[in-house]
Write a protein that holds these residues in place. Sequence first.
Motif, PDB file in Angstrom:
ATOM      1  N   ALA A 123      20.667  44.546   6.127  1.00 21.51           N
ATOM      2  CA  ALA A 123      21.491  43.759   7.053  1.00 21.51           C
ATOM      3  C   ALA A 123      20.767  43.531   8.377  1.00 21.51           C
ATOM      4  O   ALA A 123      20.886  42.449   8.973  1.00 21.51           O
ATOM      5  N   LEU A 124      20.037  44.507   8.830  1.00 13.00           N
ATOM      6  CA  LEU A 124      19.286  44.365  10.076  1.00 13.00           C
ATOM      7  C   LEU A 124      18.286  43.220   9.984  1.00 13.00           C
ATOM      8  O   LEU A 124      18.174  42.400  10.896  1.00 13.00           O
ATOM      9  N   VAL A 125      17.580  43.143   8.873  1.00  8.85           N
ATOM     10  CA  VAL A 125      16.598  42.067   8.697  1.00  8.85           C
ATOM     11  C   VAL A 125      17.303  40.717   8.623  1.00  8.85           C
ATOM     12  O   VAL A 125      16.854  39.738   9.228  1.00  8.85           O
TER      13      VAL A 125
ATOM     14  N   GLY B  80      16.940  37.859  11.532  1.00  4.92           N
ATOM     15  CA  GLY B  80      16.102  36.744  11.081  1.00  4.92           C
ATOM     16  C   GLY B  80      14.727  37.136  10.593  1.00  4.92           C
ATOM     17  O   GLY B  80      13.862  36.294  10.420  1.00  4.92           O
ATOM     18  N   GLY B  81      14.498  38.392  10.367  1.00  7.97           N
ATOM     19  CA  GLY B  81      13.227  38.824   9.794  1.00  7.97           C
ATOM     20  C   GLY B  81      12.088  38.924  10.784  1.00  7.97           C
ATOM     21  O   GLY B  81      10.914  38.828  10.388  1.00  7.97           O
TER      22      GLY B  81
ATOM     23  N   ALA C  37      14.172  48.184   9.695  1.00  2.00           N
ATOM     24  CA  ALA C  37      14.589  48.287   8.294  1.00  2.00           C
ATOM     25  C   ALA C  37      13.753  49.323   7.558  1.00  2.00           C
ATOM     26  O   ALA C  37      14.280  50.086   6.743  1.00  2.00           O
ATOM     27  N   ALA C  38      12.469  49.366   7.847  1.00  2.00           N
ATOM     28  CA  ALA C  38      11.610  50.371   7.208  1.00  2.00           C
ATOM     29  C   ALA C  38      12.048  51.776   7.603  1.00  2.00           C
ATOM     30  O   ALA C  38      12.076  52.685   6.755  1.00  2.00           O
ATOM     31  N   ALA C  39      12.419  51.952   8.863  1.00  2.00           N
ATOM     32  CA  ALA C  39      12.902  53.264   9.311  1.00  2.00           C
ATOM     33  C   ALA C  39      14.212  53.616   8.611  1.00  2.00           C
ATOM     34  O   ALA C  39      14.408  54.755   8.178  1.00  2.00           O
TER      35      ALA C  39
END
Length: 87
Positions: free
Chosen positions: A19-21, A25-26, A34-36
């Motif tokens: 959802a964060l990405v 907007g990436g 998102a990786a964290a």
Amino acid sequence: MMNVVRIWIPVAILLAGVALVVVRGGDETSIEGAAALWGAGLSVALLNWLHRMGVSGDSARVEEDEARAYFARYGRWPDDVPPRRGS
């Protein structure tokens, strides 16, 4: 309740990363965040799995203790064939 801890909390953390990405907007910061979050979600899942593996060994230990107590009382293991009487 245990399904919430074992399954849904790690899934929620992983979905929060996705959802964060999507929301941001990436961009680079969202991908790092998102990786964290994915690392945290996978860590929670791994810790749950390791805890289940550790707890499952307790039942084997209890069975072994019961078998040793049986051996001390009767002089044979519980799964041994009892000796014939009169032979």
